[in-house]
Design an enzyme around this catalytic site. Structure first.
Site, PDB file in Angstrom:
ATOM      1  N   HIS A   5       0.797  -1.218   0.000  1.00 53.03           N
ATOM      2  CA  HIS A   5       0.000   0.000   0.000  1.00 53.03           C
ATOM      3  C   HIS A   5       0.833   1.273   0.000  1.00 53.03           C
ATOM      4  CE1 HIS A   5      -1.761  -3.257   2.524  1.00 53.03           C
ATOM      5  NE2 HIS A   5      -2.723  -3.145   1.627  1.00 53.03           N
ATOM      6  N   GLY A  21      -8.268  12.074   6.079  1.00 53.59           N
ATOM      7  CA  GLY A  21      -8.820  10.929   5.377  1.00 53.59           C
ATOM      8  C   GLY A  21      -8.674  11.055   3.874  1.00 53.59           C
ATOM      9  N   ARG A  25      -6.897  16.350   0.555  1.00 53.71           N
ATOM     10  CA  ARG A  25      -6.565  17.202   1.696  1.00 53.71           C
ATOM     11  C   ARG A  25      -5.095  17.028   2.076  1.00 53.71           C
ATOM     12  NH1 ARG A  25     -10.033  15.536   5.760  1.00 53.71           N
ATOM     13  NH2 ARG A  25     -11.688  16.154   4.332  1.00 53.71           N
ATOM     14  N   ARG A  44      -2.581   3.536  -5.131  1.00 52.58           N
ATOM     15  CA  ARG A  44      -4.036   3.644  -5.062  1.00 52.58           C
ATOM     16  C   ARG A  44      -4.505   5.097  -4.926  1.00 52.58           C
ATOM     17  NH1 ARG A  44      -6.979  -1.401  -2.716  1.00 52.58           N
ATOM     18  NH2 ARG A  44      -5.495  -3.050  -3.144  1.00 52.58           N
ATOM     19  N   ARG A  88      -4.253  12.752  13.392  1.00 48.11           N
ATOM     20  CA  ARG A  88      -5.371  12.746  12.446  1.00 48.11           C
ATOM     21  C   ARG A  88      -5.967  14.150  12.385  1.00 48.11           C
ATOM     22  NH1 ARG A  88      -9.925  11.429   9.856  1.00 48.11           N
ATOM     23  NH2 ARG A  88     -11.921  11.720  10.928  1.00 48.11           N
ATOM     24  N   THR A  91     -12.487  15.370   9.594  1.00 46.96           N
ATOM     25  CA  THR A  91     -13.786  16.001   9.757  1.00 46.96           C
ATOM     26  C   THR A  91     -14.630  15.165  10.704  1.00 46.96           C
ATOM     27  OG1 THR A  91     -14.658  14.842   7.817  1.00 46.96           O
ATOM     28  CG2 THR A  91     -13.689  17.028   7.465  1.00 46.96           C
ATOM     29  N   MET A 180     -15.005   8.096  11.757  1.00 44.96           N
ATOM     30  CA  MET A 180     -14.945   6.694  11.370  1.00 44.96           C
ATOM     31  C   MET A 180     -13.536   6.108  11.486  1.00 44.96           C
ATOM     32  SD  MET A 180     -17.519   6.588   8.071  1.00 44.96           S
ATOM     33  CE  MET A 180     -17.718   4.798   8.183  1.00 44.96           C
ATOM     34  N   ASP A 204     -20.361  18.791   9.920  1.00 44.01           N
ATOM     35  CA  ASP A 204     -21.788  18.473   9.936  1.00 44.01           C
ATOM     36  C   ASP A 204     -22.257  18.541  11.388  1.00 44.01           C
ATOM     37  OD1 ASP A 204     -22.185  16.890   7.087  1.00 44.01           O
ATOM     38  OD2 ASP A 204     -20.265  16.430   8.018  1.00 44.01           O
TER      39      ASP A 204
END
Length: 237
Positions: A5, A21, A25, A44, A88, A91, A180, A204
């Site tokens: 990866h 994520g 970004r 990827r 991290r 959002t 997540m 959100d």
């Protein structure tokens, strides 16, 4: 060297990696904040960049969406590439009407509905928490910028489109917001003996229904990124 990866060579990643994520970004962080940034991974399309920030080496790399993806990339950064700190910069969806769009949330701990930690073989339930040194460093950096971000529990869920509930049940226990990835990151860091922290921006609000458009999620979360970069600087001091 490399992995299935990640095509980067040993030494291509700085000790601290900012991890959004979204690959776009990661590219935005590299092009906006880092000097002499170079692309070190694009397997990827999951972009990884390394440059310097105020003279200190810093990397940024995408994690993709969800705990399984975060688990892969953070494991490889910690175990294969010798990364010490992952921050991290993501959002989050607020679980309280008191949190406004663009507010910062710093995750002291991460509740989860995921079974990710099962692979650790523990005879109980692991409680994923942030590294305290990273946590207090980020809080101090935010306060010096005139911010007082809420610090506490968030929920890391395997589900984005809930059939029932939507995660709001967790708000009664003081859980601030939902993402997540964080529980997977914190568990992976603990297993590796490394440091991890999540700094999220509210894009959100699950209570009010407010939301930022996708373009703004990619490129206008500068306060979060600046707090994370200042944290990276201080960790290198």
């Amino acid at each position: 060297m490399g992995t299935p990866h990640n095509e980067a060579a040993r030494g291509d990643f700085a000790p601290t990696v900012l991890m959004p994520g979204d690959p776009l970004r990661a590219r935005f962080i590299a092009e906006t904040f880092l000097e002499d940034a170079r692309l070190v991974n694009n397997v990827r399309g999951v972009q990884g960049w390394t440059g310097t920030y105020q003279g200190v080496p810093v990397s940024t790399m995408a994690s993709g969406m969800g705990i399984p993806s975060m688990g892969i990339y953070s494991h490889e950064l910690f175990h294969v590439y010798g990364v010490e700190n992952i921050i991290r910069v993501g959002t989050t969806g607020a679980l309280s009407a008191n949190l406004k769009l663009r507010d910062l949330v710093i995750a002291q701990g991460a509740c989860t509905d995921s079974n990710f930690a099962h692979h650790l073989g523990l005879p109980g339930t692991f409680a994923p928490i942030a590294d305290f040194t990273l946590l207090e460093t980020a809080v101090a950096a935010a306060r010096e910028r005139g911010m007082e971000p809420p610090v506490g529990n968030i929920l890391s869920s395997d589900v984005f489109y809930f059939k029932k509930g939507g995660g709001l049940e967790w708000a009664d226990l003081g859980v601030l917001a939902i993402d997540m990835e964080t529980a997977g990151l914190y568990a992976t860091a603990a297993e590796a003996g490394k440091r991890a922290l999540t700094i999220c921006t509210v894009t959100d609000n699950l209570v009010t229904g407010e939301a930022l458009p996708p373009a703004e999620r990619q490129s206008s979360l500068n306060e979060m990124m600046e707090v994370a970069l200042e944290t990276a600087l201080r960790m290198a001091g």
